[in-house]
Design a protein around this motif. Structure first.
Motif, PDB file in Angstrom:
ATOM      1  N   LEU A 299       7.425   8.496 -66.767  1.00 49.74           N
ATOM      2  CA  LEU A 299       6.412   8.162 -67.922  1.00 49.74           C
ATOM      3  C   LEU A 299       6.332   6.921 -68.700  1.00 49.74           C
ATOM      4  O   LEU A 299       5.272   6.462 -68.971  1.00 49.74           O
ATOM      5  CB  LEU A 299       6.726   9.569 -69.058  1.00 49.74           C
ATOM      6  CG  LEU A 299       5.994   9.531 -70.239  1.00 49.74           C
ATOM      7  CD1 LEU A 299       4.646   9.634 -70.028  1.00 49.74           C
ATOM      8  CD2 LEU A 299       6.567  10.409 -71.343  1.00 49.74           C
ATOM      9  N   THR A 300       7.537   6.335 -68.958  1.00 48.51           N
ATOM     10  CA  THR A 300       7.692   4.947 -69.570  1.00 48.51           C
ATOM     11  C   THR A 300       7.061   4.103 -68.737  1.00 48.51           C
ATOM     12  O   THR A 300       6.201   3.167 -69.108  1.00 48.51           O
ATOM     13  CB  THR A 300       9.011   4.694 -69.820  1.00 48.51           C
ATOM     14  OG1 THR A 300       9.747   5.527 -70.563  1.00 48.51           O
ATOM     15  CG2 THR A 300       9.190   3.397 -70.507  1.00 48.51           C
ATOM     16  N   ALA A 301       7.263   4.038 -67.533  1.00 48.69           N
ATOM     17  CA  ALA A 301       6.361   3.065 -66.499  1.00 48.69           C
ATOM     18  C   ALA A 301       5.191   3.220 -66.431  1.00 48.69           C
ATOM     19  O   ALA A 301       4.210   2.456 -66.640  1.00 48.69           O
ATOM     20  CB  ALA A 301       7.027   3.304 -65.060  1.00 48.69           C
ATOM     21  N   TYR A 302       4.683   4.457 -66.434  1.00 51.14           N
ATOM     22  CA  TYR A 302       3.027   4.746 -66.715  1.00 51.14           C
ATOM     23  C   TYR A 302       2.367   4.193 -67.922  1.00 51.14           C
ATOM     24  O   TYR A 302       1.324   3.479 -67.931  1.00 51.14           O
ATOM     25  CB  TYR A 302       3.035   6.385 -66.290  1.00 51.14           C
ATOM     26  CG  TYR A 302       1.249   6.735 -66.430  1.00 51.14           C
ATOM     27  CD1 TYR A 302       0.531   6.606 -65.152  1.00 51.14           C
ATOM     28  CD2 TYR A 302       0.860   7.099 -67.578  1.00 51.14           C
ATOM     29  CE1 TYR A 302      -0.741   6.902 -65.124  1.00 51.14           C
ATOM     30  CE2 TYR A 302      -0.508   7.331 -67.653  1.00 51.14           C
ATOM     31  CZ  TYR A 302      -1.112   7.395 -66.470  1.00 51.14           C
ATOM     32  OH  TYR A 302      -2.617   7.728 -66.343  1.00 51.14           O
ATOM     33  N   ARG A 303       3.382   4.561 -69.015  1.00 51.16           N
ATOM     34  CA  ARG A 303       2.621   4.234 -70.404  1.00 51.16           C
ATOM     35  C   ARG A 303       2.786   2.606 -70.536  1.00 51.16           C
ATOM     36  O   ARG A 303       1.748   2.067 -70.958  1.00 51.16           O
ATOM     37  CB  ARG A 303       3.582   4.916 -71.381  1.00 51.16           C
ATOM     38  CG  ARG A 303       3.399   6.424 -71.398  1.00 51.16           C
ATOM     39  CD  ARG A 303       1.845   6.755 -71.605  1.00 51.16           C
ATOM     40  NE  ARG A 303       1.834   8.182 -72.088  1.00 51.16           N
ATOM     41  CZ  ARG A 303       0.788   8.895 -71.818  1.00 51.16           C
ATOM     42  NH1 ARG A 303      -0.367   8.493 -71.417  1.00 51.16           N
ATOM     43  NH2 ARG A 303       0.960  10.254 -72.224  1.00 51.16           N
ATOM     44  N   ILE A 304       3.707   2.086 -69.886  1.00 52.43           N
ATOM     45  CA  ILE A 304       3.546   0.400 -70.057  1.00 52.43           C
ATOM     46  C   ILE A 304       2.413  -0.161 -69.226  1.00 52.43           C
ATOM     47  O   ILE A 304       1.884  -0.909 -69.657  1.00 52.43           O
ATOM     48  CB  ILE A 304       5.091  -0.105 -69.802  1.00 52.43           C
ATOM     49  CG1 ILE A 304       6.226   0.207 -70.505  1.00 52.43           C
ATOM     50  CG2 ILE A 304       5.120  -1.477 -69.460  1.00 52.43           C
ATOM     51  CD1 ILE A 304       7.577  -0.040 -70.260  1.00 52.43           C
TER      52      ILE A 304
END
Length: 400
Positions: A299-304
């Motif tokens: 999720l963090t990778a996608y949001r960044i």
């Protein structure tokens, strides 16, 4: 600039400034009493010198008792009008300085009243003592007495204006810092919501796997054992996500989050397609063997990536974004780079230095899973965002 230098010197050497001021006032006043009207030196008058000393020393109390200093210097000046050989601006130097400091340190009404009274009394004293003195000399002395009040009032108004500007600047800085902290807190809450969705998905999945394992336990023990092993993985991931969310809060009045999976890198093609349809060409490169990411990291990778591409489209129209996913060992490196925009278009920046809060949110996201994020302008133009994330969620304190 000169005023700033004087403040600095006065702050470091206040006694030296006082001594120089008293000495200068005495030299000017005493020098006037030792020459006649033609400029010839005469025998010093002890009474005049005594009055010059008293009026000059009275200036030492200008900070604490400005009104009293004006009274003392005015009395000495009136006495000097009767014992001195001539009347000029030098004779009233201590009084001029006293009126200036009174105007600087008190209100305008007090300063004007003191200036008017001093001008009237000195004029009357000169008329009584020297009735044949030319009108030009008398007007000149009156003008000199009126001048320091006007200058002092101007200095006081300017200082008040500068103080008001400094106060507004400090208040604006405090407001900005408070706003930045509030934005960071809001961003952490938003991150907690996303991570809450991931944990909720894990728990729902674990619940389903536990129910299936119970159903298969009697008839298909091997399948039940395999299902329990998956359950262990799911609950372990959920625990790691919960550990990552320690310190992040969720508003009590928010609606319940859905139990569907949060977006991850599997939806990256759809994300790139959406930006390309919006007019931003995106080149994707994958280095190394792709590895599965824990849901929180995914999720963090996608949001960044989503935030970085959004800022490229917003601030660097007409360029191409290069997205790179580099898998190495137990970490993955995400980079989003854009070139210098074409002439006439805005330069590519993710957020202005010292302003905006996009970078703060991305850094918080990366740190929440044990990673780190950097963002800066590229030497050749454009901007580069680089995020190094673990494949599995790590606690915030486990990563420097």
């Amino acid at each position: 600039m000169i005023e700033t230098w004087l403040r600095r010197v006065r702050g470091r050497h206040p006694n030296l400034i006082d001594a120089l001021l008293v000495l200068a006032a005495f030299i000017v006043t005493a020098g006037t009493t030792t020459v006649d009207r033609l400029g010839n030196a005469i025998e010093p008058n002890p009474a005049a010198l005594t009055l010059a000393v008293v009026s000059s020393l009275a200036l030492l109390g200008r900070r604490r008792w400005p009104c009293l200093v004006v009274v003392i210097t005015l009395a000495c000046t009136l006495a000097l009008c009767f014992v001195a050989t001539q009347l000029n601006a030098g004779l009233v130097a201590p009084l001029l300085l006293a009126l200036f400091f009174l105007a600087v340190r008190t209100d305008r009404t007090t300063a004007r009243a003191a200036t008017a009274v001093s001008a009237v009394l000195v004029t009357v004293a000169t008329i009584i003592n020297e009735p044949h003195t030319s009108l030009s000399i008398k007007i000149g002395v009156i003008a000199w007495i009126l001048l320091p009040g006007a200058i002092g009032d101007s200095v006081r108004v300017r200082r008040a204006h500068l103080a008001a500007i400094e106060e507004r600047a400090e208040r604006a800085e405090r407001t900005r810092e408070e706003e930045a902290r509030r934005r960071v807190a809001d961003e952490r809450i938003r991150i907690a919501r996303d991570l809450h969705d991931v944990v909720a998905h894990h728990i729902a999945l674990a619940n389903a796997q536990a129910g299936i394992a119970v159903h298969l336990l009697d008839r298909h023990p091997a399948q039940a054992r395999e299902m329990l092993s998956h359950l262990t993985d799911a609950t372990g991931s959920a625990l790691r996500e919960l550990k990552a969310t320690v310190g992040l809060l969720r508003s009590a009045d928010d609606p319940q989050a859905p139990l569907e999976p949060a977006p991850g890198l599997d939806r990256l093609p759809d994300l790139i397609g959406a930006f390309e349809r919006a007019g931003l060409p995106v080149r994707l490169a994958v280095e190394g063997e792709p590895q599965p990411l824990s849901p929180g990291v995914d999720l963090t990778a996608y949001r960044i990536l989503q935030e970085s591409l959004t800022n490229v489209a917003k601030h660097a129209a007409g360029t191409t974004a290069d997205v790179t996913l580099a898998y190495s060992g137990s970490r993955v490196l995400l980079t989003v780079a854009n070139e210098r925009p074409a002439p006439g278009l805005r330069s590519g920046v993710v957020a202005p230095v010292g302003g905006g809060f996009g970078l703060i949110g991305m850094r918080e996201r990366a740190a929440a899973v044990g990673g780190r994020l950097t963002a800066d302008r590229r030497p050749g133009g454009g901007f580069l965002v680089s995020a190094e994330l673990p494949l599995r969620t790590a606690a915030r304190e486990e990563h420097p």
